[in-house]
Design a protein around this motif. Sequence first.
Motif, PDB file in Angstrom:
ATOM      1  N   TYR A  40       5.820  18.200 -53.363  1.00  0.00           N
ATOM      2  CA  TYR A  40       7.348  18.060 -52.835  1.00  0.00           C
ATOM      3  C   TYR A  40       7.734  19.076 -51.723  1.00  0.00           C
ATOM      4  N   TYR A  41       7.172  20.297 -51.976  1.00  0.00           N
ATOM      5  CA  TYR A  41       7.211  21.546 -51.254  1.00  0.00           C
ATOM      6  C   TYR A  41       6.875  21.319 -49.741  1.00  0.00           C
ATOM      7  N   HIS A  42       5.716  20.842 -49.814  1.00  0.00           N
ATOM      8  CA  HIS A  42       5.053  20.537 -48.516  1.00  0.00           C
ATOM      9  C   HIS A  42       5.765  19.637 -47.791  1.00  0.00           C
ATOM     10  N   VAL A  43       5.955  18.379 -48.123  1.00  0.00           N
ATOM     11  CA  VAL A  43       6.805  17.429 -47.682  1.00  0.00           C
ATOM     12  C   VAL A  43       8.016  17.874 -47.051  1.00  0.00           C
ATOM     13  N   LEU A  44       9.179  18.414 -48.115  1.00  0.00           N
ATOM     14  CA  LEU A  44      10.337  18.666 -47.706  1.00  0.00           C
ATOM     15  C   LEU A  44      10.472  19.862 -46.720  1.00  0.00           C
ATOM     16  N   ALA A  45       9.481  20.742 -46.719  1.00  0.00           N
ATOM     17  CA  ALA A  45       9.480  21.970 -45.842  1.00  0.00           C
ATOM     18  C   ALA A  45       9.123  21.368 -44.511  1.00  0.00           C
ATOM     19  N   SER A  46       8.315  20.536 -44.256  1.00  0.00           N
ATOM     20  CA  SER A  46       7.929  20.139 -43.195  1.00  0.00           C
ATOM     21  C   SER A  46       8.950  19.439 -42.437  1.00  0.00           C
ATOM     22  N   GLU A 100      20.308  15.602 -47.939  1.00  0.00           N
ATOM     23  CA  GLU A 100      21.037  16.757 -48.493  1.00  0.00           C
ATOM     24  C   GLU A 100      20.538  17.276 -49.644  1.00  0.00           C
ATOM     25  N   SER A 101      20.283  16.405 -50.455  1.00  0.00           N
ATOM     26  CA  SER A 101      19.846  16.669 -52.027  1.00  0.00           C
ATOM     27  C   SER A 101      18.281  17.343 -51.677  1.00  0.00           C
ATOM     28  N   GLY A 102      17.552  16.710 -50.769  1.00  0.00           N
ATOM     29  CA  GLY A 102      16.485  17.496 -50.606  1.00  0.00           C
ATOM     30  C   GLY A 102      16.578  18.644 -50.030  1.00  0.00           C
ATOM     31  N   GLU A 103      17.365  19.006 -49.201  1.00  0.00           N
ATOM     32  CA  GLU A 103      17.596  20.176 -48.610  1.00  0.00           C
ATOM     33  C   GLU A 103      17.936  21.226 -49.643  1.00  0.00           C
ATOM     34  N   LYS A 104      18.753  20.969 -50.526  1.00  0.00           N
ATOM     35  CA  LYS A 104      19.317  21.826 -51.768  1.00  0.00           C
ATOM     36  C   LYS A 104      17.923  21.993 -52.721  1.00  0.00           C
ATOM     37  N   LEU A 105      17.200  21.155 -52.811  1.00  0.00           N
ATOM     38  CA  LEU A 105      15.912  21.186 -53.746  1.00  0.00           C
ATOM     39  C   LEU A 105      15.143  22.150 -52.928  1.00  0.00           C
ATOM     40  N   LEU A 106      15.065  22.053 -51.532  1.00  0.00           N
ATOM     41  CA  LEU A 106      14.009  23.026 -50.794  1.00  0.00           C
ATOM     42  C   LEU A 106      14.702  24.409 -50.793  1.00  0.00           C
ATOM     43  N   ILE A 107      15.662  24.522 -51.007  1.00  0.00           N
ATOM     44  CA  ILE A 107      16.086  25.985 -51.014  1.00  0.00           C
ATOM     45  C   ILE A 107      15.905  26.490 -52.391  1.00  0.00           C
ATOM     46  N   GLU A 108      16.157  25.725 -53.451  1.00  0.00           N
ATOM     47  CA  GLU A 108      15.595  26.081 -54.889  1.00  0.00           C
ATOM     48  C   GLU A 108      14.174  26.378 -55.008  1.00  0.00           C
ATOM     49  N   MET A 109      13.412  25.602 -54.251  1.00  0.00           N
ATOM     50  CA  MET A 109      11.791  25.656 -54.332  1.00  0.00           C
ATOM     51  C   MET A 109      11.454  26.834 -53.480  1.00  0.00           C
ATOM     52  N   GLN A 111      13.164  29.690 -53.275  1.00  0.00           N
ATOM     53  CA  GLN A 111      13.209  30.852 -54.194  1.00  0.00           C
ATOM     54  C   GLN A 111      11.947  31.139 -55.064  1.00  0.00           C
ATOM     55  N   LEU A 112      11.397  30.086 -55.549  1.00  0.00           N
ATOM     56  CA  LEU A 112      10.410  29.921 -56.554  1.00  0.00           C
ATOM     57  C   LEU A 112       9.119  30.392 -55.850  1.00  0.00           C
ATOM     58  N   VAL A 113       8.994  30.134 -54.779  1.00  0.00           N
ATOM     59  CA  VAL A 113       7.917  30.671 -53.698  1.00  0.00           C
ATOM     60  C   VAL A 113       7.797  32.069 -53.473  1.00  0.00           C
ATOM     61  N   TYR A 114       9.151  32.457 -53.252  1.00  0.00           N
ATOM     62  CA  TYR A 114       9.324  33.831 -52.920  1.00  0.00           C
ATOM     63  C   TYR A 114       8.942  34.782 -54.316  1.00  0.00           C
ATOM     64  N   ALA A 115       9.436  34.030 -55.349  1.00  0.00           N
ATOM     65  CA  ALA A 115       9.154  34.794 -56.669  1.00  0.00           C
ATOM     66  C   ALA A 115       7.685  35.091 -56.927  1.00  0.00           C
ATOM     67  N   ALA A 116       6.922  33.817 -56.242  1.00  0.00           N
ATOM     68  CA  ALA A 116       5.422  33.921 -56.653  1.00  0.00           C
ATOM     69  C   ALA A 116       4.845  34.916 -55.562  1.00  0.00           C
ATOM     70  N   GLU A 117       5.402  35.061 -54.362  1.00  0.00           N
ATOM     71  CA  GLU A 117       4.887  35.964 -53.421  1.00  0.00           C
ATOM     72  C   GLU A 117       5.254  37.340 -53.931  1.00  0.00           C
ATOM     73  N   ALA A 118       6.379  37.630 -54.620  1.00  0.00           N
ATOM     74  CA  ALA A 118       6.787  38.913 -54.964  1.00  0.00           C
ATOM     75  C   ALA A 118       5.801  39.355 -56.050  1.00  0.00           C
ATOM     76  N   ARG A 119       5.350  38.322 -56.847  1.00  0.00           N
ATOM     77  CA  ARG A 119       4.401  38.823 -58.038  1.00  0.00           C
ATOM     78  C   ARG A 119       3.036  39.218 -57.487  1.00  0.00           C
ATOM     79  N   LEU A 120       2.433  38.401 -56.358  1.00  0.00           N
ATOM     80  CA  LEU A 120       1.477  38.710 -55.853  1.00  0.00           C
ATOM     81  C   LEU A 120       1.173  40.219 -55.142  1.00  0.00           C
TER      82      LEU A 120
END
Length: 142
Positions: A40-46, A100-109, A111-120
């Motif tokens: 989902y992230y790959h599709v929505l981000a693209s 618009e729903s996809g854009e909101k989900l992407l923003i939430e996603m 944050q999750l990706v940034y959290a993973a980066e922070a852990r790394l």
Amino acid sequence: MKSSQHRLGDRVVWQLARASQHWQRLARRELAAANVRTQYYHVLASLADDGDAAQAALADRISFDRSDLVSVLDELERLGHVVRRTDPTDRRRNIVAITESGEKLLIEMDQLVYAAEARLLEPLTAAERKTLLALLSRLAQD
């Protein structure tokens, strides 16, 4: 050489690949905990970053198998995160757009990706992170 050490363990590309794999595991874990698929992230981000696209072009853009993309798009469309409409210039093609729903989900996603980066990057100082980003950016230039 120790049996647990890979023959390329002292090579930059090997360590880059291992760090990338580790980050991908962390990101998948974060996304799965939020009940969303990494695809989902790959599709929505693209779609958000590069704009609407024909399904085939989108598959090529994100390096997805075209038939696999169809099932992901079916899910995203059912959830209201993307819409597909017939291309007015070629009725055989579908154009995919983020909602618009996809854009909101992407923003939430994001944050999750940034959290993973922070852990790394936890073991690195802020200065080391900045240096690493600058060096990788130089290497990634086309």
